[in-house]
Enzyme design. Structure first.
Site, PDB file in Angstrom:
ATOM      1  N   CYS A   9      34.851  13.892  52.264  1.00  0.00           N
ATOM      2  CA  CYS A   9      35.438  12.563  52.103  1.00  0.00           C
ATOM      3  C   CYS A   9      34.385  11.562  51.641  1.00  0.00           C
ATOM      4  CB  CYS A   9      36.056  12.108  53.424  1.00  0.00           C
ATOM      5  SG  CYS A   9      37.417  13.148  53.980  1.00  0.00           S
ATOM      6  N   CYS A  15      43.497  34.684  62.699  1.00  0.00           N
ATOM      7  CA  CYS A  15      42.751  33.499  63.112  1.00  0.00           C
ATOM      8  C   CYS A  15      42.107  32.852  61.882  1.00  0.00           C
ATOM      9  CB  CYS A  15      41.711  33.843  64.169  1.00  0.00           C
ATOM     10  SG  CYS A  15      40.228  34.705  63.563  1.00  0.00           S
ATOM     11  N   CYS A  74      39.658  35.113  60.086  1.00  0.00           N
ATOM     12  CA  CYS A  74      40.304  36.159  59.292  1.00  0.00           C
ATOM     13  C   CYS A  74      40.531  35.683  57.864  1.00  0.00           C
ATOM     14  CB  CYS A  74      41.674  36.510  59.881  1.00  0.00           C
ATOM     15  SG  CYS A  74      41.671  37.459  61.404  1.00  0.00           S
ATOM     16  N   ASP A 112      35.394  17.668  60.527  1.00  0.00           N
ATOM     17  CA  ASP A 112      35.205  17.596  59.081  1.00  0.00           C
ATOM     18  C   ASP A 112      34.042  18.451  58.588  1.00  0.00           C
ATOM     19  OD1 ASP A 112      33.068  16.203  60.055  1.00  0.00           O
ATOM     20  OD2 ASP A 112      33.508  14.321  59.020  1.00  0.00           O
ATOM     21  N   ASN A 113      33.627  19.438  59.392  1.00  0.00           N
ATOM     22  CA  ASN A 113      32.554  20.329  58.922  1.00  0.00           C
ATOM     23  C   ASN A 113      32.867  21.766  59.314  1.00  0.00           C
ATOM     24  OD1 ASN A 113      30.692  21.194  61.406  1.00  0.00           O
ATOM     25  ND2 ASN A 113      31.355  19.082  61.743  1.00  0.00           N
TER      26      ASN A 113
END
Length: 250
Positions: free
Chosen positions: A186, A169, A172, A128-129
């Protein structure tokens, strides 16, 4: 390997599928998938990977179970509050399917990621980061490992799959981590647990398709989902960036 009678019954609905069969199920049981993040995305992905019979699942997370996690992180239960997420996850997966070997990792960092991912066939980015997401991308590109990226906040999520030498990727597309003050999360904006489950389940599906060599992966595409409108959009991404610091031809 030869499937036992119990395994033939457990995986019977998999085996009936033309894209799986007994040989495909044996592939799954011999495969290894690393899930980085034991939160909402990692919960759904891990549960369905274990149910499908992926033989070895790695779980990496440094956090402990909190009450606010439980609206979406189905690996964890109320009686596990305060426990290490990786140990809670290991117990849940083993109870679901004792066929599965569960490896646990306290943390994924620049010091250990290359060695850790080298042991697995497919990587799931359930973090989540952004810092960790770019770390996973760069290590997978360098180590020639396929992986599924996903992210979700509120009612909207997205995912894409990278396979070495097939399309762009993560770096990119997104170039570099955004400034912290520009990022929703969240904890500040909320998230619908069921929508998280939808995206995490799709990540598990991408891993299973890759292992079986069946269907079409989300390589070169970004799939977005809006739970409020029940809409999916499959967006074609540009070709791999030749100047990309991760996968470019430098």
């Amino acid at each position: 390997m030869s499937l036992s009678n119990e395994q033939l019954e457990r995986y019977s609905r998999n085996i009936l599928l033309k894209g799986v069969g007994i040989k495909g199920q044996e592939k799954l049981l011999s495969s290894k998938v690393l899930v980085i993040g034991a939160g909402g995305l990692g919960s759904a992905a891990s549960m369905y990977l274990s149910a499908a019979g992926v033989g070895t699942i790695g779980i990496a997370d440094k956090d402990k179970v909190e009450l606010s996690n439980l609206n979406r992180q189905i690996l964890h239960k109320t009686n596990k509050l305060g426990a290490d997420k990786i140990k809670s996850a290991q117990e849940t997966i083993t109870n679901l399917n004792p066929d599965v070997k569960v490896n646990i990792y306290n943390e994924i960092s620049s010091d250990n990621i290359s060695k850790t991912i080298s042991k697995y066939d497919f990587i799931i980015d359930a973090t989540d980061n952004f810092e960790t997401k770019f770390l996973i991308n760069d290590a997978c590109v360098k180590g020639k490992k396929p992986f599924s990226h996903a992210g979700i906040v509120g009612f909207e999520g997205q995912l894409m799959t990278y396979v070495p030498n097939e399309g762009c990727c993560y770096r990119c597309v997104f170039k570099e981590p955004p400034k912290k003050e520009c990022v929703s999360s969240c904890s500040t904006d909320g998230v619908l647990g069921a929508a998280v489950g939808t995206i995490g389940t799709l990540q598990a599906t991408e891993a299973i398709k890759y292992i079986l060599g069946t269907g079409e992966l989300l390589t070169g595409h970004l799939l977005t989902y809006n739970a409020l409108t029940s809409e999916f959009r499959k967006i074609k991404l540009p070709p791999a960036d030749k100047e990309c610091p991760a996968c470019g031809n430098k």
